[in-house]
Design a protein around this motif. Structure first.
Motif, PDB file in Angstrom:
ATOM      1  N   GLY A 250     -20.099 -54.543  -6.783  1.00  0.00           N
ATOM      2  CA  GLY A 250     -21.028 -53.936  -7.720  1.00  0.00           C
ATOM      3  C   GLY A 250     -21.048 -52.436  -7.621  1.00  0.00           C
ATOM      4  N   LEU A 251     -19.997 -51.812  -7.117  1.00  0.00           N
ATOM      5  CA  LEU A 251     -19.930 -50.362  -7.020  1.00  0.00           C
ATOM      6  C   LEU A 251     -18.960 -49.841  -8.059  1.00  0.00           C
ATOM      7  N   PRO A 252     -19.416 -49.652  -9.294  1.00  0.00           N
ATOM      8  CA  PRO A 252     -18.505 -49.318 -10.369  1.00  0.00           C
ATOM      9  C   PRO A 252     -18.228 -47.839 -10.508  1.00  0.00           C
ATOM     10  N   PHE A 253     -18.945 -46.987  -9.756  1.00  0.00           N
ATOM     11  CA  PHE A 253     -18.885 -45.569 -10.031  1.00  0.00           C
ATOM     12  C   PHE A 253     -17.878 -44.828  -9.167  1.00  0.00           C
ATOM     13  N   LEU A 254     -17.199 -45.535  -8.272  1.00  0.00           N
ATOM     14  CA  LEU A 254     -16.365 -44.852  -7.310  1.00  0.00           C
ATOM     15  C   LEU A 254     -14.878 -45.063  -7.537  1.00  0.00           C
ATOM     16  N   SER A 255     -14.479 -45.538  -8.692  1.00  0.00           N
ATOM     17  CA  SER A 255     -13.067 -45.720  -8.977  1.00  0.00           C
ATOM     18  C   SER A 255     -12.410 -44.361  -9.163  1.00  0.00           C
TER      19      SER A 255
ATOM     20  N   ARG B 118     -23.968 -42.219 -16.444  1.00  0.00           N
ATOM     21  CA  ARG B 118     -24.352 -43.614 -16.243  1.00  0.00           C
ATOM     22  C   ARG B 118     -25.664 -43.712 -15.472  1.00  0.00           C
ATOM     23  N   LEU B 119     -25.809 -42.860 -14.449  1.00  0.00           N
ATOM     24  CA  LEU B 119     -27.035 -42.873 -13.662  1.00  0.00           C
ATOM     25  C   LEU B 119     -28.229 -42.482 -14.511  1.00  0.00           C
ATOM     26  N   TRP B 120     -28.058 -41.489 -15.378  1.00  0.00           N
ATOM     27  CA  TRP B 120     -29.163 -41.051 -16.240  1.00  0.00           C
ATOM     28  C   TRP B 120     -29.550 -42.148 -17.225  1.00  0.00           C
ATOM     29  N   ILE B 121     -28.577 -42.846 -17.782  1.00  0.00           N
ATOM     30  CA  ILE B 121     -28.875 -43.954 -18.697  1.00  0.00           C
ATOM     31  C   ILE B 121     -29.673 -45.033 -17.991  1.00  0.00           C
ATOM     32  N   PHE B 122     -29.277 -45.336 -16.758  1.00  0.00           N
ATOM     33  CA  PHE B 122     -29.987 -46.371 -16.008  1.00  0.00           C
ATOM     34  C   PHE B 122     -31.404 -45.920 -15.653  1.00  0.00           C
ATOM     35  N   VAL B 123     -31.534 -44.665 -15.193  1.00  0.00           N
ATOM     36  CA  VAL B 123     -32.851 -44.155 -14.808  1.00  0.00           C
ATOM     37  C   VAL B 123     -33.794 -44.127 -15.996  1.00  0.00           C
ATOM     38  N   SER B 124     -33.277 -43.772 -17.176  1.00  0.00           N
ATOM     39  CA  SER B 124     -34.123 -43.718 -18.364  1.00  0.00           C
ATOM     40  C   SER B 124     -34.637 -45.090 -18.777  1.00  0.00           C
ATOM     41  N   LYS B 125     -33.950 -46.152 -18.362  1.00  0.00           N
ATOM     42  CA  LYS B 125     -34.376 -47.506 -18.692  1.00  0.00           C
ATOM     43  C   LYS B 125     -35.289 -48.099 -17.621  1.00  0.00           C
ATOM     44  N   ASP B 126     -35.086 -47.705 -16.372  1.00  0.00           N
ATOM     45  CA  ASP B 126     -35.854 -48.272 -15.260  1.00  0.00           C
ATOM     46  C   ASP B 126     -36.841 -47.223 -14.767  1.00  0.00           C
ATOM     47  N   LYS B 127     -38.081 -47.295 -15.248  1.00  0.00           N
ATOM     48  CA  LYS B 127     -39.079 -46.293 -14.898  1.00  0.00           C
ATOM     49  C   LYS B 127     -39.483 -46.365 -13.435  1.00  0.00           C
ATOM     50  N   LEU B 128     -39.572 -47.587 -12.875  1.00  0.00           N
ATOM     51  CA  LEU B 128     -39.968 -47.717 -11.481  1.00  0.00           C
ATOM     52  C   LEU B 128     -38.917 -47.112 -10.554  1.00  0.00           C
ATOM     53  N   PHE B 129     -37.647 -47.258 -10.924  1.00  0.00           N
ATOM     54  CA  PHE B 129     -36.584 -46.647 -10.140  1.00  0.00           C
ATOM     55  C   PHE B 129     -36.726 -45.134 -10.143  1.00  0.00           C
ATOM     56  N   PHE B 130     -37.055 -44.579 -11.296  1.00  0.00           N
ATOM     57  CA  PHE B 130     -37.256 -43.136 -11.404  1.00  0.00           C
ATOM     58  C   PHE B 130     -38.438 -42.685 -10.562  1.00  0.00           C
ATOM     59  N   VAL B 131     -39.558 -43.406 -10.674  1.00  0.00           N
ATOM     60  CA  VAL B 131     -40.759 -43.045  -9.915  1.00  0.00           C
ATOM     61  C   VAL B 131     -40.493 -43.184  -8.416  1.00  0.00           C
ATOM     62  N   GLY B 132     -39.843 -44.292  -8.032  1.00  0.00           N
ATOM     63  CA  GLY B 132     -39.535 -44.492  -6.620  1.00  0.00           C
ATOM     64  C   GLY B 132     -38.641 -43.397  -6.072  1.00  0.00           C
ATOM     65  N   GLY B 133     -37.607 -43.036  -6.842  1.00  0.00           N
ATOM     66  CA  GLY B 133     -36.725 -41.964  -6.406  1.00  0.00           C
ATOM     67  C   GLY B 133     -37.455 -40.638  -6.289  1.00  0.00           C
ATOM     68  N   LEU B 134     -38.376 -40.380  -7.220  1.00  0.00           N
ATOM     69  CA  LEU B 134     -39.152 -39.139  -7.180  1.00  0.00           C
ATOM     70  C   LEU B 134     -40.042 -39.093  -5.942  1.00  0.00           C
ATOM     71  N   ILE B 135     -40.682 -40.222  -5.634  1.00  0.00           N
ATOM     72  CA  ILE B 135     -41.536 -40.286  -4.439  1.00  0.00           C
ATOM     73  C   ILE B 135     -40.714 -40.043  -3.182  1.00  0.00           C
ATOM     74  N   VAL B 136     -39.555 -40.679  -3.110  1.00  0.00           N
ATOM     75  CA  VAL B 136     -38.694 -40.524  -1.929  1.00  0.00           C
ATOM     76  C   VAL B 136     -38.217 -39.083  -1.790  1.00  0.00           C
TER      77      VAL B 136
ATOM     78  N   LEU C  98     -28.782 -51.579 -10.268  1.00  0.00           N
ATOM     79  CA  LEU C  98     -27.712 -50.641 -10.584  1.00  0.00           C
ATOM     80  C   LEU C  98     -26.365 -51.122 -10.052  1.00  0.00           C
ATOM     81  N   LEU C  99     -26.373 -51.743  -8.874  1.00  0.00           N
ATOM     82  CA  LEU C  99     -25.133 -52.162  -8.234  1.00  0.00           C
ATOM     83  C   LEU C  99     -24.735 -53.590  -8.564  1.00  0.00           C
ATOM     84  N   ASP C 100     -25.592 -54.326  -9.256  1.00  0.00           N
ATOM     85  CA  ASP C 100     -25.290 -55.702  -9.614  1.00  0.00           C
ATOM     86  C   ASP C 100     -24.520 -55.725 -10.943  1.00  0.00           C
TER      87      ASP C 100
END
Length: 301
Positions: free
Chosen positions: A11-16, A27-45, A295-297
């Protein structure tokens, strides 16, 4: 033979080799824009890490020096937006410095457990037989002991403090993390690209770390990220019980324990604010882990 650098199985498609940094960011921005909790979690971290790294410059006061005249001052007091504890110490400053200790005592043990689990999981899953069985049975024995007993035993040897927390977290998580990787390795070992690598004469090291590892590492990365939030709560609990960080050093768990003694005097903020910070940061890491899982699935992507 399928090349590991392409990660055709994982499930690691970004490292080819054909993936550029721009493609990765898009790709990361598209995913983050769809998954709000991922964005919030990343911001907190990110905020937690930044505050921890720059604590000497961000902290408004010395976390271990108090003002006796302002004991248990409520939030909003001039110069102390989050109030003051029962020793007259600024709670905001102690939270900032406590974050540095909480992350230090959590991230390093998880990284150590990650490396050990990779070696054990790859070896046990690929070789299986007596070697794999012996490794997994030893880990099963460790699973039989409650984690708190590990902490008490290690504290009896090392004494209470930072190293007790770090050793407990590392030892306690190795069996669980190894099992995650072991299951992924067993599922991959019988596939055609592994057989092709063997037929072409690839060494065991090459098969393990260039063919298998890139294709099985995703579940362990996700699991490890989710564990960080849980271990922050756990390390705070050890400090709460007196097995972890000792006074006067700032630690979120110890701050909560000390604040509980002031609850009878109406100073709710001294315990609730550190407890709330523990909750928010642990949720942030959990949301980040859930987002990485999606993201990795390749099935959910």
């Amino acid at each position: 033979m399928r090349k590991a650098s392409g990660f055709s199985q994982s499930g690691l498609p970004f490292l080819s080799k054909r993936t550029t940094i721009v493609d990765l960011l898009q790709r990361l921005w598209i995913f983050v824009s769809k998954d709000k909790l991922f964005f919030v979690g990343g911001l907190i971290v990110i905020m937690t890490v930044v505050f921890a790294l720059f604590a000497p410059w961000i902290s408004p006061y010395d976390p271990n020096v108090g003002n006796g005249e302002l004991r248990l001052a409520p939030p909003g007091t001039a110069g102390h937006p989050l109030g003051v504890d029962d020793q007259g110490r600024d709670i905001l400053s102690r939270l900032i410095w406590g974050g540095r200790i909480s992350l230090w005592t959590t991230l390093i043990p998880i990284c150590i457990a990650f490396i050990v689990s990779v070696v054990l999981g790859l070896t046990a899953g690929f070789m299986q037989g007596r070697t794999g069985g012996f490794i997994m049975r030893i880990l099963d024995v460790l699973l039989a002991f409650p984690t708190i007993l590990f902490a008490i035993s290690i504290a009896a040897v090392l004494g209470s403090g930072m190293y007790t927390i770090m050793a407990t977290i590392a030892i306690a998580n190795i069996p669980y993390m190894t099992r995650v990787l072991y299951a992924a390795v067993v599922a991959e070992t019988g596939k055609e690209y592994i057989d092709a690598a063997r037929i072409l004469g690839a060494s065991r090291f090459t098969i393990l770390f260039k063919e298998l590892l890139p294709n099985v590492i995703s579940p362990l990365i996700v699991y490890s990220t989710s564990l960080i939030g849980v271990m922050i709560v756990f390390s705070s609990g050890l400090s709460f019980l007196g097995l972890g960080i000792q006074p006067p050093d700032a630690d979120w768990g110890k701050m909560t324990a000390d604040g509980m003694q002031a609850l009878t005097r109406g100073a709710l903020h001294s315990a609730t604010i550190p407890g709330f910070v523990i909750l928010i940061v642990s949720l942030g890491f959990n949301w980040l882990g859930d987002g990485l899982r999606d993201l990795l699935d390749p099935h959910k992507r």
